[in-house]
Design an enzyme around this catalytic site. Structure first.
Site, PDB file in Angstrom:
ATOM      1  N   LYS A 186       0.848  -1.191   0.000  1.00  0.00           N
ATOM      2  CA  LYS A 186       0.000   0.000   0.000  1.00  0.00           C
ATOM      3  C   LYS A 186       0.883   1.240   0.000  1.00  0.00           C
ATOM      4  O   LYS A 186       1.504   1.586   1.000  1.00  0.00           O
ATOM      5  CB  LYS A 186      -0.916   0.069   1.213  1.00  0.00           C
ATOM      6  CG  LYS A 186      -1.970   1.164   0.994  1.00  0.00           C
ATOM      7  CD  LYS A 186      -2.532   1.770   2.243  1.00  0.00           C
ATOM      8  CE  LYS A 186      -1.815   2.973   2.755  1.00  0.00           C
ATOM      9  NZ  LYS A 186      -1.777   4.145   1.873  1.00  0.00           N
ATOM     10  N   GLU A 262       9.162   1.401  11.298  1.00  0.00           N
ATOM     11  CA  GLU A 262      10.281   2.343  11.079  1.00  0.00           C
ATOM     12  C   GLU A 262       9.669   3.722  11.150  1.00  0.00           C
ATOM     13  O   GLU A 262       8.948   4.120  10.234  1.00  0.00           O
ATOM     14  CB  GLU A 262      10.856   2.169   9.673  1.00  0.00           C
ATOM     15  CG  GLU A 262      11.445   0.835   9.377  1.00  0.00           C
ATOM     16  CD  GLU A 262      12.881   0.777   9.785  1.00  0.00           C
ATOM     17  OE1 GLU A 262      13.422   1.792  10.253  1.00  0.00           O
ATOM     18  OE2 GLU A 262      13.460  -0.303   9.659  1.00  0.00           O
ATOM     19  N   CYS A 296      13.277  11.220   7.448  1.00  0.00           N
ATOM     20  CA  CYS A 296      13.175  10.784   8.839  1.00  0.00           C
ATOM     21  C   CYS A 296      14.482  10.988   9.581  1.00  0.00           C
ATOM     22  O   CYS A 296      14.499  11.273  10.770  1.00  0.00           O
ATOM     23  CB  CYS A 296      12.776   9.315   8.882  1.00  0.00           C
ATOM     24  SG  CYS A 296      13.856   8.270   7.913  1.00  0.00           S
ATOM     25  N   GLU A 398       8.988  16.309  15.524  1.00  0.00           N
ATOM     26  CA  GLU A 398       9.479  16.133  14.163  1.00  0.00           C
ATOM     27  C   GLU A 398       8.762  17.129  13.243  1.00  0.00           C
ATOM     28  O   GLU A 398       7.536  17.192  13.229  1.00  0.00           O
ATOM     29  CB  GLU A 398       9.200  14.707  13.692  1.00  0.00           C
ATOM     30  CG  GLU A 398       9.829  14.423  12.328  1.00  0.00           C
ATOM     31  CD  GLU A 398       9.562  12.997  11.845  1.00  0.00           C
ATOM     32  OE1 GLU A 398       8.462  12.488  12.080  1.00  0.00           O
ATOM     33  OE2 GLU A 398      10.472  12.412  11.227  1.00  0.00           O
TER      34      GLU A 398
END
Ligand code: NAD
Length: 494
Positions: A186, A262, A296, A398
């Site tokens: 996906k 992750e 990331c 973040e």
């Protein structure tokens, strides 16, 4: 040189889902417009999947797994298919790079030179290692043969983000497929086309029908249905911490499937006074802005010793000024557009919060950047914030945009405390010429990856992944293959 704008006009975009080796209509009825963030235009439309699409894809993958059309091949045969796939990726790299650039806004030059190179390399690497991993036979005694073998787990669901759409996909598909599993992929809502094209090339390379199926769709519908599915054995996920935790819940609420998350990061770049200051400053700034900061592992926190902060800041500012955003189809664009207007608003919100909390903007702005030819595009200039202190929102959260926070410290110990002071633990870097300090800091920092006097370096032989809130999955390397296998013990009395 390719005229990317002309090529964009003739780009072919797949409109259906890829199931059981062919293009099929979705059961889902929602038609989604994929917007090109470089100018806000509609790139194309695609039907999003629903729970029935997931059921069909999982049943197809299960059937392919159970009849052993792929898992029953010799490892060397699976490896040959992956290596052929890597060749096809290289041959089609320009088309794939252009598709990525239009979908999510990264400079097409980076998509081609960095992302597509990494994707082909990853798939080739797993193709090459396919038949080079021995099983084990412990010495159990004269009257016994003990075997420890690794078997493919079954059906893997891969749910991936948009920021490095094909790199993340390759990191999931290479190891899961080489181990013999079947996969339902996906892609993120924003990047369905590149994923479908990549999968189509796998079929052309000889991957049997049904082994790789692609269901574009919304996270809370298709992603969730995969997470809750009782016939999915493993979810491999890259994305935000919130969704990573949702997958762990889905697992608990369904069949207890393995989940490999992750997740995000808030990586610190620690610059000690004896470092090569220009290199440290420029690489940290680059690592914070590269890919529009949608990374990331972005070095979003520069943790600098007070003795050298002024000099370091000058170099970082120079780097920021060299990375003004431009049309991603411009061959020389150092930065492109953010993935969407909604994401741009989120990133600017973080910058405004930082200013409200007392930080000062020394490069960039609280407002969008305007790229003249494309006023409808989602652009932000590289932004540097000083006066950031531990605990401020900008220091903890973040951002996933081109925003660098500078935090001043007085000692190595304080730098380590700051580096470890967030919920995340993905990556960190340390800049010093002192071997002892390099080792001390590397050991003390709680992160899955530590770079010394470099940033974002490494090859396919080393794992990528984090600790703490950054999740515990590991992509890349031979270790990633183990995530998709089960150990079997066979004890044979002679
Ligand atoms: P996201 O979590 O919003 O989406 C990732 C994927 O999950 C998408 O395919 C999305 O459709 C799906 N999803 C969303 N909601 C879902 C739900 N409720 N249930 C199931 N699936 C759902 O993340 P994003 O915005 O696409 O990507 C950015 C995040 O990814 C950042 O936090 C970034 O740090 C992280 N990331 C991590 C790594 C790594 O290797 N650790 C690499 C790249 C990106």
């Amino acid at each position: 040189m390719t005229n990317w704008i002309e090529s964009a006009d003739s780009l072919v975009l797949p409109a259906k889902h890829l199931i059981d080796g062919g293009w099929v209509d979705a059961f889902g009825e929602e038609i989604f417009s994929v917007v090109a963030p470089r100018d806000g235009s509609v790139l194309g439309q695609i039907a999003l999947g629903n729970e029935r699409d997931v059921d069909r894809a999982v049943a197809t993958a299960r059937a392919a797994f159970e009849d052993r059309r792929w898992s029953g091949l010799r490892p060397a045969q699976r490896g040959a298919v992956l290596r052929r796939w890597a060749e096809l990726i290289q041959e089609n790299a320009a088309d794939l790079a252009l598709t990525i650039s239009l979908e999510m806004g990264k400079p097409v030059r980076e998509a081609l030179g960095v992302e597509l190179r990494a994707v082909a390399n990853c798939i080739r690497w797993y193709g090459e290692i396919a038949d080079k991993r021995p099983d084990e036979s412990p010495a159990a005694g004269d009257d016994v043969v003990a075997l420890i073998t690794r078997e493919p787990a079954g059906v893997v669901a891969a749910v991936v983000p948009w920021n490095f759409p094909l790199t993340m996909t390759a990191w999931k598909l290479g190891p899961s497929l080489v181990a013999g599993n079947s996969v339902v992929l996906k892609p993120a809502e924003q990047t369905p086309y590149s994923a479908l094209k990549l999968a189509e090339l796998a079929l052309q390379a000889g991957l049997p029908d049904g082994v790789l199926n692609v269901v574009p769709g919304r996270g809370h519908i298709v992603g969730k249905a995969l997470g809750l599915h009782h016939d999915v054995d493993i979810v491999t996920f890259t994305g935000s911490p919130e969704v990573g935790r949702a997958f762990l819940r889905y697992s608990g609420e369904s069949n207890g499937k393995r989940v490999w998350p992750e997740l995000g990061g808030k990586s610190a770049s620690i610059i000690l006074p004896d470092a090569d200051l220009e290199k440290a400053a420029r690489m940290t700034a680059w690592g914070s802005f590269y890919n529009q900061g949608e990374m990331c592992s972005a070095s979003s926190r520069m943790v600098v010793h007070r003795d050298v902060v002024d000099e370091v800041l000058e170099h970082a500012r120079a780097q920021a000024r060299e990375m003004a955003p431009a049309d991603p189809l411009d061959q020389d664009a150092p930065l492109g557009s953010l993935v969407s207007e909604a994401h741009l608003e989120r990133v600017l919100g973080h910058v405004r919060n930082a200013v409200a909390d007392g930080a000062e903007i020394v490069e960039g702005s609280t407002e969008r950047a305007v790229v003249d030819a494309h006023p409808g595009g989602s652009y932000i200039a590289p932004t540097i914030l000083t006066g950031v202190t531990p605990g401020m929102r900008i220091e903890q959260q973040e951002v996933f945009g081109p925003v660098l926070s500078v935090i001043t410290v007085d000692s190595e110990e304080e730098a380590i405390r700051v580096a470890n002071g967030t919920e995340y633990g993905l990556a960190a870097s340390v800049w010093t010429r002192d071997l002892g300090a390099a080792h001390r800091v590397s050991r003390a920092v709680k992160a899955g990856i530590v770079w010394v006097n470099c940033f974002e370096e490494g090859d396919m032989s080393v794992p990528f992944g984090g600790v703490k809130g950054s999740g515990f999955g590991r992509d890349k390397s031979a270790h990633a293959i183990d995530k998709f296998t089960d150990l079997k013990t066979t004890w044979i009395e002679l």
